[in-house]
Scaffold this active site. Sequence first.
Site, short mmCIF file in Angstrom:
data_model
loop_
_atom_site.label_atom_id
_atom_site.label_comp_id
_atom_site.label_asym_id
_atom_site.label_seq_id
_atom_site.Cartn_x
_atom_site.Cartn_y
_atom_site.Cartn_z
N CYS A 259 -96.41 -60.65 -53.99
CA CYS A 259 -96.56 -61.26 -52.66
C CYS A 259 -97.26 -60.34 -51.67
O CYS A 259 -98.26 -60.71 -51.03
CB CYS A 259 -95.22 -61.75 -52.13
SG CYS A 259 -94.03 -60.46 -51.68
N HIS A 308 -90.15 -61.19 -48.94
CA HIS A 308 -91.27 -62.07 -49.31
C HIS A 308 -92.19 -62.29 -48.12
O HIS A 308 -91.74 -62.50 -46.99
CB HIS A 308 -90.76 -63.42 -49.82
CG HIS A 308 -91.86 -64.26 -50.40
ND1 HIS A 308 -92.47 -63.94 -51.59
CD2 HIS A 308 -92.50 -65.37 -49.94
CE1 HIS A 308 -93.41 -64.82 -51.86
NE2 HIS A 308 -93.46 -65.69 -50.87
N HIS A 320 -99.55 -68.05 -50.71
CA HIS A 320 -98.81 -66.87 -51.16
C HIS A 320 -98.76 -66.77 -52.67
O HIS A 320 -99.14 -67.70 -53.40
CB HIS A 320 -97.38 -66.91 -50.59
CG HIS A 320 -96.51 -67.99 -51.17
ND1 HIS A 320 -95.15 -67.84 -51.37
CD2 HIS A 320 -96.79 -69.26 -51.61
CE1 HIS A 320 -94.64 -68.95 -51.88
NE2 HIS A 320 -95.60 -69.82 -52.04
#
Length: 346
Positions: A259, A308, A320
């Site tokens: 991420c 995240h 993402h």
Amino acid sequence: MASHRRAKQPGRARVTVLTSAAAAAVALSAQAANAAPSEKPSKSEVKSRVDKLYEEAEQATEKFNGAKEKQDKLQKQISALQESVARGQDELNDLRDGIGSMATAQYRSGGLDPSLQLFLSSDPDSYLDKASTLDQLSSQQVETLKKIQAKQRELAQERAEATGKLKDLAATRTELGKKKKEVQAKLAEAQKLLNSLTAAEKAALTAEQERASRSSSERVDLGNDTSATGRAAAAFAAAKTKLGTPYVYGATGPSSFDCSGLTSWAYAQAGVSIPRTSESQSTIGTRIYSTSDLQVGDLVFFFNDLHHVGLYAGNGQILHAPRTGTVVRYESMSTIGGPFMFGVRV
């Protein structure tokens, strides 16, 4: 004549106990046989547990990334210190050679100055402390000796700093190894659960994942949001070119990402250097707490520990790299699996 005794018959109580025990054993065996199939988790239970393991793996991945970033910085700092020490040692040797040349010249011209003789046989630090001897040296010699003293102190400090960083590097490498094993253990456990599914169940899960993951030729409805400007727009445009690229923990592109690897890579393509980890990325720029104030290209952070991060894509969507087993894709902020904490405008 031998007497023959009749075998003693078991009492009623004993027969009852034995019969009851046998019946209980049969019942337990039947229960065990019936319970065995139900111990196998269902497809939905496996998916839930696997998703949780993947989330934990991503948490560990960001810690792994942090340790890796620290290791890289320490290695660069140590290399710079070692180069500086080497250059300093050369400078010190040159200064000492200069003093030696002065001493040789004095000796040839009629004798060695007692003060220089003292210097050449002792530490200049202790020598310079004897201020009474300085009047026996020329100003050039005094200046050279002071430079030697300063260079020795500088080298001692740099060597001590390098030694400390080497110890820190060893500890960081140990931490890096632990985090790597933690990530691998989580992924292995998830794979073991997936392997427990039937072929049909695996196919159903794969189909669900394929529906969630979109190839680079597809996109969600982002509305008419064109708020991205400047480098944020450039970073978002770069990230879009990686739609469909697989998630791999610790990866920073260009063929795979985690991420924070995706977000740091995207901004690098826009000429902006941002930190490697999601936690560090959350400390830069201007924080935005209302989703209505987000603009395309803003960094968006999820979960309480900020493990995240993605890029805001407009219309409540983000672009993402979700987790292991997925690809870079668009996704609704409401389906990330953790709460939206805030955005950051770089």
